[in-house]
Structures are given as C-alpha cells and as structure tokens.
Write an enzyme that holds these catalytic residues in place. Sequence first.
Site, PDB file in Angstrom:
ATOM      1  CG  HIS A 111     -13.204  -9.586  -2.968  1.00  0.00           C
ATOM      2  ND1 HIS A 111     -12.596  -8.928  -1.909  1.00  0.00           N
ATOM      3  CD2 HIS A 111     -12.344 -10.561  -3.351  1.00  0.00           C
ATOM      4  CE1 HIS A 111     -11.427  -9.495  -1.665  1.00  0.00           C
ATOM      5  NE2 HIS A 111     -11.247 -10.486  -2.514  1.00  0.00           N
ATOM      6  CB  SER A 138     -16.619 -12.257  -6.756  1.00  0.00           C
ATOM      7  OG  SER A 138     -15.565 -13.074  -7.214  1.00  0.00           O
TER       8      SER A 138
HETATM    9  C1  GRF Z   1     -12.791  -2.222  -5.841  1.00  0.00           C
HETATM   10  O1  GRF Z   1     -11.733  -2.810  -6.510  1.00  0.00           O
HETATM   11  C2  GRF Z   1     -13.584  -3.249  -5.071  1.00  0.00           C
HETATM   12  O2  GRF Z   1     -13.508  -4.521  -5.616  1.00  0.00           O
HETATM   13  C3  GRF Z   1     -12.897  -3.242  -3.728  1.00  0.00           C
HETATM   14  O3  GRF Z   1     -12.517  -1.909  -3.505  1.00  0.00           O
HETATM   15  C4  GRF Z   1     -12.339  -1.254  -4.761  1.00  0.00           C
HETATM   16  C5  GRF Z   1     -13.183  -0.006  -4.710  1.00  0.00           C
HETATM   17  O4  GRF Z   1     -12.955   0.826  -5.811  1.00  0.00           O
HETATM   18  N1  GRF Z   1     -13.788  -3.760  -2.706  1.00  0.00           N
HETATM   19  P1  GRF Z   1     -13.888   2.092  -6.049  1.00  0.00           P
HETATM   20  O5  GRF Z   1     -13.844   2.943  -4.773  1.00  0.00           O
HETATM   21  O6  GRF Z   1     -15.269   1.609  -6.331  1.00  0.00           O
HETATM   22  O7  GRF Z   1     -13.282   2.813  -7.199  1.00  0.00           O
END
Ligand code: GRF
Length: 195
Positions: A111, A138
């Site tokens: 997250h 996190s």
């Molecule tokens: C990340 O920033 C993660 O924290 C959130 O969604 C985004 C996913 O990015 N849950 P990716 O698809 O891994 O590039």
Amino acid sequence: MNKQKAAVLISGNGSNLQALIDACKQPDFPVEITAVISNKEEAYGLNRASEAGIPCHVIKHGNYATREAFDKAMHEQLLHHCARIVCLAGFMRMLSPWFVAQWQGRMLNIHPSLLPAFKGASAVRDALNAGLRETGCSVHVVTDEMDAGEVLLQAKVPILPGDSEESLHQRIHAQEHRIYPQALKMLALKLVQGA
Ligand code: GRF
C-alpha cells in the site's frame, strides 16, 4: 532449496509483480511464483508474467454474479497452482470475508502510504494534499478491514516541493519494489518455521 509457492494477484502495470519475479529468480530466495491472476485482461503485468514463464489467468469479475463467486474462481486457480501464499500487487478489487479467511496469515498487500495513515485508493494524493513532508509505503497482512492488517515492513519517502501525484508515486514505487520482496521473504521463512 525447498521454496514456498506463491501466487500474485494484479489488475494493472505490475511493477511490484516484476520486483517479486526478479527476487524469486535468486536461488536462495525462499519463494517461487507459480501463478499470476488478473481481473483485467489488459493488465500489463500479464506480459511480465508470460515473459517470466509464469502461468497466468484472467478471471473477470464481471462474469460472476457475486463477489464470493468471483473469489471462489480465483481460489480454485490458486489451489490448482499449489499456492501457499498470495501477494496482492495493485489488485483493485475488494475481497470477500470468505476469501480472506481462506488465506488468513498468508496474504500480503502493498500500500502506498505509511499505514495506518491514508488507507484507501487515493493514498498518494491524500498524502500530497495533506501538506506533509513525508509519506511512504507499507507491506501488510490482509485482513477483513481494508489496509488494516499487521504491517510487516514500511519505507519512508520524502515529499518534495513541486511534487505531483505522479512524481511522488514514482518515488514510492522505488521503495515498494525494495520492501515487498523483503516482506515476502519474511512471511515465507515464518511459515516454514511454523511460527
Ligand atoms: C502500488 O503503488 C501499490 O502500492 C498499490 O497499487 C500500485 C500498484 O502498482 N496497491 P504496480 O501495478 O505494482 O506497478
């Protein structure tokens, strides 16, 4: 080395999936990824999985009458691929209490905030709008309450003057890619030790 089998659930770009794939390539990393599941067929992460030779599946939530029916279809695939750990990596669907219970203590999420601050889908924007000088990311254990399970690892990221949501998210991503594999390793070793 006896590796724990993990599956990764995605909805989009999958840069965190890539970080996990890269980590799992290391011979001494205690996890192997046996499946990638996306609820969106256009998710770029599917290409990353294919390139790495990992079986991937598109399971469209729109094809199921209820949240639980969709989750059960995913669960079947996870069992089929012998997954013992589930990593959510930009997976943009709420999971049913039933699914969360199946994977209790074995499902992680990344997250983009220093939880418990800024839960929810607009965490990066919310941190920017709050006028803070620092935010972060996190990795936490998934529980029924969104973004509220035990935090395994966090990394801080400065908010710089002139930052846009995009520039800040890019800096957060770099830290996510560092801590997600570490947290996955921690969980895998803990499960092996039966702790
Ligand atoms: C990340 O920033 C993660 O924290 C959130 O969604 C985004 C996913 O990015 N849950 P990716 O698809 O891994 O590039």
